[in-house]
Structure formats: structure tokens, C-alpha cells
Design a protein around this motif. Structure first.
Motif, PDB file in Angstrom:
ATOM      1  N   ASP A 231       0.858  -1.183   0.000  1.00 39.70           N
ATOM      2  CA  ASP A 231       0.000   0.000   0.000  1.00 39.70           C
ATOM      3  C   ASP A 231       0.892   1.230   0.000  1.00 39.70           C
ATOM      4  O   ASP A 231       2.008   1.214   0.507  1.00 39.70           O
ATOM      5  CB  ASP A 231      -0.885   0.001   1.252  1.00 39.70           C
ATOM      6  N   GLY A 232       0.390   2.268  -0.562  1.00 42.29           N
ATOM      7  CA  GLY A 232       1.174   3.500  -0.610  1.00 42.29           C
ATOM      8  C   GLY A 232       0.277   4.582  -1.164  1.00 42.29           C
ATOM      9  O   GLY A 232      -0.936   4.391  -1.278  1.00 42.29           O
ATOM     10  N   ASP A 233       0.880   5.693  -1.512  1.00 41.75           N
ATOM     11  CA  ASP A 233       0.085   6.766  -2.092  1.00 41.75           C
ATOM     12  C   ASP A 233      -0.588   6.265  -3.361  1.00 41.75           C
ATOM     13  O   ASP A 233       0.004   5.497  -4.126  1.00 41.75           O
ATOM     14  CB  ASP A 233       0.994   7.962  -2.450  1.00 41.75           C
ATOM     15  N   ALA A 234      -1.785   6.729  -3.594  1.00 41.75           N
ATOM     16  CA  ALA A 234      -2.471   6.396  -4.841  1.00 41.75           C
ATOM     17  C   ALA A 234      -1.722   7.062  -5.993  1.00 41.75           C
ATOM     18  O   ALA A 234      -1.244   8.190  -5.863  1.00 41.75           O
ATOM     19  CB  ALA A 234      -3.912   6.890  -4.788  1.00 41.75           C
ATOM     20  N   PRO A 235      -1.576   6.362  -7.127  1.00 42.32           N
ATOM     21  CA  PRO A 235      -0.912   6.988  -8.276  1.00 42.32           C
ATOM     22  C   PRO A 235      -1.783   8.115  -8.833  1.00 42.32           C
ATOM     23  O   PRO A 235      -3.007   8.037  -8.769  1.00 42.32           O
ATOM     24  CB  PRO A 235      -0.806   5.842  -9.281  1.00 42.32           C
ATOM     25  N   ASN A 236      -1.150   9.116  -9.379  1.00 38.75           N
ATOM     26  CA  ASN A 236      -1.867  10.266  -9.952  1.00 38.75           C
ATOM     27  C   ASN A 236      -2.348   9.932 -11.359  1.00 38.75           C
ATOM     28  O   ASN A 236      -1.645  10.180 -12.339  1.00 38.75           O
ATOM     29  CB  ASN A 236      -0.944  11.484  -9.973  1.00 38.75           C
ATOM     30  N   LEU A 237      -3.542   9.390 -11.445  1.00 40.09           N
ATOM     31  CA  LEU A 237      -4.025   8.890 -12.736  1.00 40.09           C
ATOM     32  C   LEU A 237      -4.437   9.997 -13.695  1.00 40.09           C
ATOM     33  O   LEU A 237      -4.749   9.723 -14.866  1.00 40.09           O
ATOM     34  CB  LEU A 237      -5.162   7.897 -12.506  1.00 40.09           C
ATOM     35  N   ALA A 238      -4.408  11.229 -13.237  1.00 42.70           N
ATOM     36  CA  ALA A 238      -4.644  12.355 -14.146  1.00 42.70           C
ATOM     37  C   ALA A 238      -3.407  12.642 -14.999  1.00 42.70           C
ATOM     38  O   ALA A 238      -3.489  13.359 -15.999  1.00 42.70           O
ATOM     39  CB  ALA A 238      -5.006  13.608 -13.347  1.00 42.70           C
ATOM     40  N   ASP A 239      -2.274  12.091 -14.613  1.00 46.41           N
ATOM     41  CA  ASP A 239      -1.034  12.235 -15.394  1.00 46.41           C
ATOM     42  C   ASP A 239      -1.052  11.159 -16.473  1.00 46.41           C
ATOM     43  O   ASP A 239      -1.062   9.961 -16.157  1.00 46.41           O
ATOM     44  CB  ASP A 239       0.159  12.046 -14.440  1.00 46.41           C
ATOM     45  N   PRO A 240      -1.063  11.552 -17.759  1.00 43.78           N
ATOM     46  CA  PRO A 240      -1.276  10.535 -18.803  1.00 43.78           C
ATOM     47  C   PRO A 240      -0.207   9.451 -18.851  1.00 43.78           C
ATOM     48  O   PRO A 240      -0.526   8.303 -19.157  1.00 43.78           O
ATOM     49  CB  PRO A 240      -1.311  11.355 -20.102  1.00 43.78           C
ATOM     50  N   LEU A 241       1.059   9.760 -18.558  1.00 47.14           N
ATOM     51  CA  LEU A 241       2.065   8.696 -18.573  1.00 47.14           C
ATOM     52  C   LEU A 241       1.812   7.706 -17.434  1.00 47.14           C
ATOM     53  O   LEU A 241       1.984   6.488 -17.597  1.00 47.14           O
ATOM     54  CB  LEU A 241       3.487   9.276 -18.474  1.00 47.14           C
ATOM     55  N   ILE A 242       1.375   8.198 -16.287  1.00 46.69           N
ATOM     56  CA  ILE A 242       1.061   7.304 -15.172  1.00 46.69           C
ATOM     57  C   ILE A 242      -0.180   6.473 -15.495  1.00 46.69           C
ATOM     58  O   ILE A 242      -0.241   5.277 -15.202  1.00 46.69           O
ATOM     59  CB  ILE A 242       0.896   8.117 -13.867  1.00 46.69           C
ATOM     60  N   GLU A 243      -1.143   7.099 -16.148  1.00 48.18           N
ATOM     61  CA  GLU A 243      -2.343   6.348 -16.550  1.00 48.18           C
ATOM     62  C   GLU A 243      -1.970   5.184 -17.480  1.00 48.18           C
ATOM     63  O   GLU A 243      -2.447   4.058 -17.290  1.00 48.18           O
ATOM     64  CB  GLU A 243      -3.327   7.299 -17.256  1.00 48.18           C
ATOM     65  N   VAL A 244      -1.126   5.449 -18.471  1.00 43.96           N
ATOM     66  CA  VAL A 244      -0.706   4.370 -19.379  1.00 43.96           C
ATOM     67  C   VAL A 244       0.101   3.317 -18.618  1.00 43.96           C
ATOM     68  O   VAL A 244       0.004   2.120 -18.901  1.00 43.96           O
ATOM     69  CB  VAL A 244       0.115   4.939 -20.572  1.00 43.96           C
ATOM     70  N   THR A 245       0.886   3.762 -17.648  1.00 47.06           N
ATOM     71  CA  THR A 245       1.684   2.826 -16.862  1.00 47.06           C
ATOM     72  C   THR A 245       0.782   1.882 -16.056  1.00 47.06           C
ATOM     73  O   THR A 245       1.004   0.658 -16.048  1.00 47.06           O
ATOM     74  CB  THR A 245       2.634   3.593 -15.917  1.00 47.06           C
TER      75      THR A 245
END
Lengths: 118, 118, 118, 118, 118, 118
Positions: B20-34
Motif C-alpha cells: 500500500d502507498g500513495d495512490a498513483p496520480n491517474l490524471a497524469d497521462p504517462l502514469i495512466e498508461v503505466t
């Protein structure tokens, strides 16, 4: 460790990876260092399984685009019991870390190996 | 596969690797693709164990000299049960395939990770 | 996005780059990921023109020395209306950032493409 | 071409890319070659637009992981009118050709540049 | 060769390159392999002068962008009698074979070394 | 320096490295830049011996895996009086800094050169 022990251990690893085959030309100094040091001293170190050494060697060769060496080490990897599917998945996975071209070339080399060993 | 499934599978893999950890910032498109593609579609493919995916990812990052990403993925690798000794042996082994500097830098990063996770 | 949409968009991009041709072998998992994700999801993203995606793909392939893939993507680049002169200038320019050998190999590949498409 | 012409053309390109700034230290031989040859002879060649030269330079620097130089050339690219979105899309696109770590590092550098130029 | 001979020869080379200094931590297995094999077995081989071994090591480290190791080996190179000018010329020369960024970073590292050894 | 001087100096260096041979095709812009700038301006700079320029060029080409260019420059290196043994030792040495595959490929190329020049 005596030099003769290193030599023997290197030849043993080579046999585990690729079976019996032509004797290496130990008069060639790069091959001598490869058998005595790389295979004899390093591949035989405890603490990491032979199968895992093969696996990370292949991943590195995919990432560096070294196709001739990848071909050789994929044969060793399959001889450790790693499956065709695992090899193909490795390429698809590494496409994302080393770039698509490394994976496309890697999967082509892998399929050449699959055929040669069929 | 529905997009929401890919997302959930991606988040699940991320949790398996790093807890568990911080939620990823899914508004960042590279993170969303990741999350959706790289973790959700690729890391979850059958045919190669999660531990082996971690191992080949780390080997690739050592070979390519990507230290920030190596640090992250070594944590994931240790969380799969791979030992400190196996990691150190990986570096000594890869010194010979990717060159000494990759291994020297890799072992330095690994020891930073060992300390942070101690 | 539904999977069938990704597939169709991927096939459409492929056609824009290289025209009609043999259907891709979608039973091959790396090709499936290439069509559905790389072409369908990524190349179709808004915010960067197709011609610029081709251009930066070719520059990257020159820098990484991936000649087989460069050959394919140079054809796509020329099909976007980029001229022979622009391609040759790209190579001379990149000689200075990626090193002379990348440019010498790149210009050789480019001239093979020019001949094949003449 | 007379040496003084090359020098002036090199200084002009530099100004187009980065505006007025400190004068380059032309007593440093690498900087002298950069201004006279790389900027004066190469960047001013006809046949490829300045904006496209910037774009392929940035793509190459992403692929090669040269972050300090990427930072400088991204500023030049934005000064040619390329948008933040185009830069971010370039990184997501190149993740697939040069590998995810190049893109992750590239997008981090890009956002530093966006902040500095805000 | 007995192991103690390799060790001593490795320590001797290390001293020739960098003078007296802290004893290496031979309990660290990568350092042990470095002293015994890389310095003891390889750097001491006949057939290539120590100064030339230093020179090609530095060129390789410039080309691969390994700055930490370049810093160390440039000190060794200067200790072999190679001049500051020769080092700077090496960087300008390699700009054309490994790309400008390698040279720019290499010359920055070199000047740090020049200062530290002044 | 007048352009005709650069041209002549470039042709002279080329002759020193590889002897008389076919005239370079100076209508090809990459070759023109190679002769005038790379050979004429850079290889002729004072401060680093021609033999050392050849040596570091070859080391860089080994490290970058550029075999076609390595073949050409190894011929130039041998023409500077560097011995076959020095070349073979270079490869064994660089195996440890650039990785084994670079050395294995490099020594194969070197032996092709030895044969062609025998």
C-alpha cells in the motif's frame, strides 16, 4: 583456488548450459578468460541459481541488442527448463523497458532458437 | 477487457510489488498508461511469474543504467522474496555482460535500497 | 475504450503509415500488443501530429541503431510527405548528437528505402 | 565559407533557440567547435526546418538519456512554438521505442523546464 | 597463478594508477573480483601498455556516459603522464563518434578532476 | 581557415590512415562534412597524436558496438603501427568495461581485418 579447478568448473558450467560439444579453443586468450574466469569463477558462485543467471543474462542481451550472444544464451536458458512461453513473455515484457525494437529483434532470435532446437 | 478491469489489475500488481502507498496520480497521462497498460495488461499476462518479471526488469535497468527506476524495481524484487545475496550476485554477474560500471552503480543503488528497507 | 475500437484504430494507423498490405498476424501476442496498444492507443493519441510521431520515432531509431525498424519507419515517414532531403539532413544533424556511426548507418538505410520506394 | 560567417551564423542560431543570454566562452575549444561547426555549419543547413531540428534533437536526447542536454534543447523546442502537450506526448510515444525509463526521466525534465519558463 | 599473486598484482596496479590510498574493502565481493581479476589478471596482461589501457578505459567511459567511473579513471590517466590538453582533445574528438552530449559531460568531469588534482 | 585548406587536410589525414584509395564522393553531403570537418578540422587538431586518436576511436566503436565503422578504423589503427596483440588486448580489456558481447564481436571484427590486411 588452483587454476586447474577454475578451468574444470568453467567447462562444467558450459556443459550444463549447452551440453557436450566442441571443446573450446583455450589457446585463444579471450576464450581462456571466458572459461576460467567468467564461467569458472563467476557463473559458479553460490547465491544465485544457474537458471536465474541464464535468465538475467538473456534479459541483459535483449536490452543491449546483442543478438549473436542472445542466441547462444537462449539455448542455455531453454536447457535450464525455461519454456518457450516464458521466453516470449520476457520479450513482450522487456519491450516496455528496453524499447520495442529490442523486443522485436529478441523474439525473432528466440524463434530461430526454437526452430534449431526443435 | 473493460478499461475498469485493466485499471484494477494494474493497481493490484502495483500493490503486490510495493504494498500500500500513495495512490498513483491517474490524471497524469504517462502514469495512466503505466497503470492501465504496463501494469494492468503486461505485468499480469500469464506465462511468466511475477518474481521473474521483477528479476528481468531489474537486470534490464542495470544494463541500461537507469538508476532511479532500478531503485524502485529492486524494492519490488525484494518484496517477491529475492534475497540480498541474490541481488548482489546479479550485479557481479552482470558486470561481465553490461560492463563493470553498470554493476558498480547497480550495487550502490542496491545497498541504498537494503538500508531503506531495513 | 472497447477492445474492438483499439484494434480498428491500430489497423487504421498502420494503413496511414504503410498503406494496404498483408494483414498483421494478430495471433502473435507481440503483434497483437503492437496493433492494439502501440498503434491503437498511443499513435492515435491527440496532441502530436502523425508526421511528428513518425519523425521522432525515426530519430530515436537512428540514435539507438535499430536499422530494421528504422527501415520500416522511414517508409512511414516518407508516406507522411517528408522529403528525401529532410531525411538526409536528419542523419547529418543526428551525427552530432548520437555519433557519426549512427548517421552513416542511418543514411545507408535511408538510401535503401529511397530505392525500394522509387 | 569564411570563418567569421560560420561564427555569426552559429551565434544567430543560438539566439533563435534560446534568446539573448550570456555570450558563449569561445576560448573554450569545445564551445568554439559547437558554435562554429555544430550551430554555424549544421543547424543552418537548408532542407530541414529549425523546429524539426529541435524536435529530432530532443527525441535523440530522450533516447540516449542525456538529461542535462535535454533540458537545454527542450527550452529551444518550446521557443520554436512547440506546445507543452506536444512535448508530453513525445515522451509517452518514445516510452515505447526507447523504453519506459527514458520517458519517465524525460517527462520529469520537461516539467522542470515548464516551471522554469512559466 | 596462485590467488595471492593475483591479489598482489591487482593491488600494485591500483597503486600505479592512483597512488597510496585507503586499502580496498576486500570483504566486498565485487571489490574482491575487481582487485583479483580485473586489476590482477587483466590490467597486468602483457601486450598493451598501462597508459594505453587507461586511455581506452577513459574513452569507453566517455562513450558509455559513466561519469563516476570516468572521474576515477581520468585521475589514473593523468597519473600516467597524459596531459590536460590530451584529455580535452579526447573529448572534442569523441564528440563526433559518441555524440556531443558524451563530450560535454566528459569535459565537465575532466575539469573537475583537473581542479581536484591541482 | 579557408575551406580549401580544410578539405586538403582532411584528405591528407584520410591518406595517413588508409593509404591511397578511391577518392571520396564529395558530392555526398555527409561525406563532405566528414572530410572537411571531421577529418580536416578535428583529426588534425594539435594536442593528441594521430595514433591515440585512432586508438580512442576504436575503443569507442567497440563500446558502442558499431562493427562496420570499427572495421574501417581498425585498419587505420594497424596502419599507425599498433600491433595485432595490442588490438586483441584492447578487446579483452574492454570486455570488462563495455561488457563481454562488445569484446566478442570486436575480436571477431579484428580477426577479419587481420586476414584482409595479411
Amino acid at each position: 583456488m588452483a587454476d586447474s579447478d577454475r578451468r574444470q568448473r568453467g567447462l562444467d558450467v558450459r556443459k550444463q548450459l549447452w551440453g557436450d560439444g566442441d571443446a573450446p579453443n583455450l589457446a585463444d586468450p579471450l576464450i581462456e578468460v571466458t572459461i576460467d574466469h567468467l564461467f569458472g569463477d563467476i557463473w559458479t558462485r553460490p547465491g544465485l541459481a544457474l537458471r536465474d543467471r541464464s535468465l538475467i543474462t538473456c534479459a541483459t542481451l535483449v536490452a543491449l541488442g546483442k543478438e549473436a550472444q542472445l542466441k547462444v544464451h537462449l539455448k542455455g536458458l531453454l536447457n535450464q527448463g525455461v519454456s518457450h512461453q516464458e521466453v516470449e513473455e520476457m520479450m513482450i515484457h522487456l519491450a516496455h523497458y528496453a524499447g520495442w525494437p529490442c523486443a522485436v529483434n529478441g523474439i525473432r532470435v528466440a524463434r530461430e532458437v526454437f526452430k534449431e532446437m526443435a
